[in-house]
Design a protein around this motif. Structure first.
Motif, PDB file in Angstrom:
ATOM      1  N   GLN A   1      21.202 -12.108   3.064  1.00  0.00           N
ATOM      2  CA  GLN A   1      20.691 -11.458   1.868  1.00  0.00           C
ATOM      3  C   GLN A   1      19.173 -11.558   1.870  1.00  0.00           C
ATOM      4  N   VAL A   2      18.537 -10.492   1.458  1.00  0.00           N
ATOM      5  CA  VAL A   2      17.074 -10.438   1.454  1.00  0.00           C
ATOM      6  C   VAL A   2      16.554 -10.623   0.041  1.00  0.00           C
ATOM      7  N   GLN A   3      15.402 -11.265  -0.069  1.00  0.00           N
ATOM      8  CA  GLN A   3      14.675 -11.365  -1.332  1.00  0.00           C
ATOM      9  C   GLN A   3      13.394 -10.569  -1.202  1.00  0.00           C
ATOM     10  N   LEU A   4      13.044  -9.834  -2.261  1.00  0.00           N
ATOM     11  CA  LEU A   4      11.886  -8.955  -2.248  1.00  0.00           C
ATOM     12  C   LEU A   4      10.931  -9.335  -3.367  1.00  0.00           C
ATOM     13  N   VAL A   5       9.642  -9.398  -3.046  1.00  0.00           N
ATOM     14  CA  VAL A   5       8.629  -9.712  -4.047  1.00  0.00           C
ATOM     15  C   VAL A   5       7.508  -8.692  -3.944  1.00  0.00           C
ATOM     16  N   GLU A   6       7.264  -7.973  -5.040  1.00  0.00           N
ATOM     17  CA  GLU A   6       6.194  -6.995  -5.085  1.00  0.00           C
ATOM     18  C   GLU A   6       4.903  -7.637  -5.571  1.00  0.00           C
ATOM     19  N   SER A   7       3.792  -7.089  -5.126  1.00  0.00           N
ATOM     20  CA  SER A   7       2.477  -7.518  -5.597  1.00  0.00           C
ATOM     21  C   SER A   7       1.499  -6.375  -5.406  1.00  0.00           C
ATOM     22  N   GLY A   8       0.317  -6.529  -5.994  1.00  0.00           N
ATOM     23  CA  GLY A   8      -0.734  -5.545  -5.810  1.00  0.00           C
ATOM     24  C   GLY A   8      -0.954  -4.610  -6.972  1.00  0.00           C
ATOM     25  N   GLY A   9      -0.126  -4.719  -7.988  1.00  0.00           N
ATOM     26  CA  GLY A   9      -0.315  -3.870  -9.156  1.00  0.00           C
ATOM     27  C   GLY A   9      -1.538  -4.278  -9.953  1.00  0.00           C
ATOM     28  N   GLY A  10      -1.883  -3.457 -10.931  1.00  0.00           N
ATOM     29  CA  GLY A  10      -3.033  -3.763 -11.776  1.00  0.00           C
ATOM     30  C   GLY A  10      -3.476  -2.557 -12.565  1.00  0.00           C
ATOM     31  N   LEU A  11      -4.664  -2.665 -13.127  1.00  0.00           N
ATOM     32  CA  LEU A  11      -5.267  -1.600 -13.920  1.00  0.00           C
ATOM     33  C   LEU A  11      -6.331  -0.898 -13.080  1.00  0.00           C
ATOM     34  N   VAL A  12      -6.267   0.420 -13.025  1.00  0.00           N
ATOM     35  CA  VAL A  12      -7.211   1.193 -12.229  1.00  0.00           C
ATOM     36  C   VAL A  12      -7.539   2.475 -12.984  1.00  0.00           C
ATOM     37  N   GLN A  13      -8.716   2.992 -12.757  1.00  0.00           N
ATOM     38  CA  GLN A  13      -9.101   4.254 -13.384  1.00  0.00           C
ATOM     39  C   GLN A  13      -8.492   5.431 -12.618  1.00  0.00           C
ATOM     40  N   ALA A  14      -8.324   6.522 -13.311  1.00  0.00           N
ATOM     41  CA  ALA A  14      -7.815   7.732 -12.662  1.00  0.00           C
ATOM     42  C   ALA A  14      -8.711   8.098 -11.475  1.00  0.00           C
ATOM     43  N   GLY A  15      -8.059   8.489 -10.379  1.00  0.00           N
ATOM     44  CA  GLY A  15      -8.776   8.788  -9.153  1.00  0.00           C
ATOM     45  C   GLY A  15      -8.905   7.610  -8.216  1.00  0.00           C
ATOM     46  N   GLY A  16      -8.578   6.429  -8.697  1.00  0.00           N
ATOM     47  CA  GLY A  16      -8.682   5.219  -7.895  1.00  0.00           C
ATOM     48  C   GLY A  16      -7.483   5.003  -6.996  1.00  0.00           C
ATOM     49  N   SER A  17      -7.498   3.859  -6.322  1.00  0.00           N
ATOM     50  CA  SER A  17      -6.453   3.528  -5.354  1.00  0.00           C
ATOM     51  C   SER A  17      -5.937   2.111  -5.565  1.00  0.00           C
ATOM     52  N   LEU A  18      -4.696   1.913  -5.191  1.00  0.00           N
ATOM     53  CA  LEU A  18      -4.082   0.591  -5.146  1.00  0.00           C
ATOM     54  C   LEU A  18      -3.153   0.550  -3.935  1.00  0.00           C
ATOM     55  N   ARG A  19      -2.963  -0.637  -3.405  1.00  0.00           N
ATOM     56  CA  ARG A  19      -1.951  -0.819  -2.362  1.00  0.00           C
ATOM     57  C   ARG A  19      -0.963  -1.874  -2.839  1.00  0.00           C
ATOM     58  N   LEU A  20       0.264  -1.465  -2.971  1.00  0.00           N
ATOM     59  CA  LEU A  20       1.337  -2.371  -3.349  1.00  0.00           C
ATOM     60  C   LEU A  20       1.973  -2.964  -2.099  1.00  0.00           C
ATOM     61  N   SER A  21       2.381  -4.214  -2.215  1.00  0.00           N
ATOM     62  CA  SER A  21       3.069  -4.897  -1.130  1.00  0.00           C
ATOM     63  C   SER A  21       4.461  -5.301  -1.568  1.00  0.00           C
ATOM     64  N   CYS A  22       5.387  -5.229  -0.647  1.00  0.00           N
ATOM     65  CA  CYS A  22       6.761  -5.678  -0.866  1.00  0.00           C
ATOM     66  C   CYS A  22       7.068  -6.674   0.250  1.00  0.00           C
ATOM     67  N   ALA A  23       6.988  -7.957  -0.078  1.00  0.00           N
ATOM     68  CA  ALA A  23       7.215  -9.005   0.906  1.00  0.00           C
ATOM     69  C   ALA A  23       8.677  -9.411   0.909  1.00  0.00           C
ATOM     70  N   ALA A  24       9.274  -9.414   2.081  1.00  0.00           N
ATOM     71  CA  ALA A  24      10.683  -9.755   2.218  1.00  0.00           C
ATOM     72  C   ALA A  24      10.841 -11.156   2.778  1.00  0.00           C
ATOM     73  N   SER A  25      11.889 -11.832   2.345  1.00  0.00           N
ATOM     74  CA  SER A  25      12.245 -13.140   2.893  1.00  0.00           C
ATOM     75  C   SER A  25      13.757 -13.229   2.991  1.00  0.00           C
ATOM     76  N   GLY A  26      14.216 -14.083   3.850  1.00  0.00           N
ATOM     77  CA  GLY A  26      15.643 -14.253   4.033  1.00  0.00           C
ATOM     78  C   GLY A  26      16.207 -13.406   5.151  1.00  0.00           C
ATOM     79  N   ARG A  27      15.706 -12.206   5.285  1.00  0.00           N
ATOM     80  CA  ARG A  27      16.108 -11.306   6.367  1.00  0.00           C
ATOM     81  C   ARG A  27      14.878 -10.480   6.751  1.00  0.00           C
TER      82      ARG A  27
END
Length: 124
Positions: A1-27
């Motif tokens: 079984q895999v566990q998933l943890v997201e990160s990288g969210g936040g507040l940004v102005q329109a036109g900006g960029s973000l990179r979200l991460s999904c880190a897996a563990s267990g598998r």
């Protein structure tokens, strides 16, 4: 079984960029197709993007094509969602999910394991 943890969210102005991460563990992430979904206040959870188990195929919702990209770093056991040219309507909680199907799918029920989500807020 895999566990998933997201990160990288936040507040940004329109036109900006973000990179979200999904880190897996267990598998290893190579065992699954990985999808990104989002849920805005008062709305259902909708498909954003997915990458196949092989890593060779990706798909994106029409609303994010040309702006978002999904990728995978097997060495880090992590899947990313690069989000550019963000709009206020992209504001939502973003979830990653793992599917035992080779290509994942567009629906919530295609996925077996879910992370807890990360908030993305785009201001106008």
């Amino acid at each position: 079984q895999v566990q998933l943890v997201e990160s990288g969210g936040g507040l940004v102005q329109a036109g900006g960029s973000l990179r979200l991460s999904c880190a897996a563990s267990g598998r290893t992430v190579r065992t699954y197709a990985i999808g990104w979904f989002r849920q805005a206040p008062g709305k259902g959870r909708e498909f954003v993007a997915a990458i196949s188990r092989s890593g060779d195929n990706t798909k994106r919702a029409d609303s994010v094509k040309g702006r978002f990209a999904i990728s995978r770093d097997s060495a880090k056991n992590t899947v990313y969602l690069q989000m550019n040219s963000l709009k206020p309507e992209d504001t939502a909680i973003y979830y990653c999910a793992a599917s035992t199907d080779a290509y994942g799918g567009l629906e919530n029920y295609n996925y077996d394991y879910w992370g807890q989500g990360t908030q993305v807020t785009v201001s106008s």
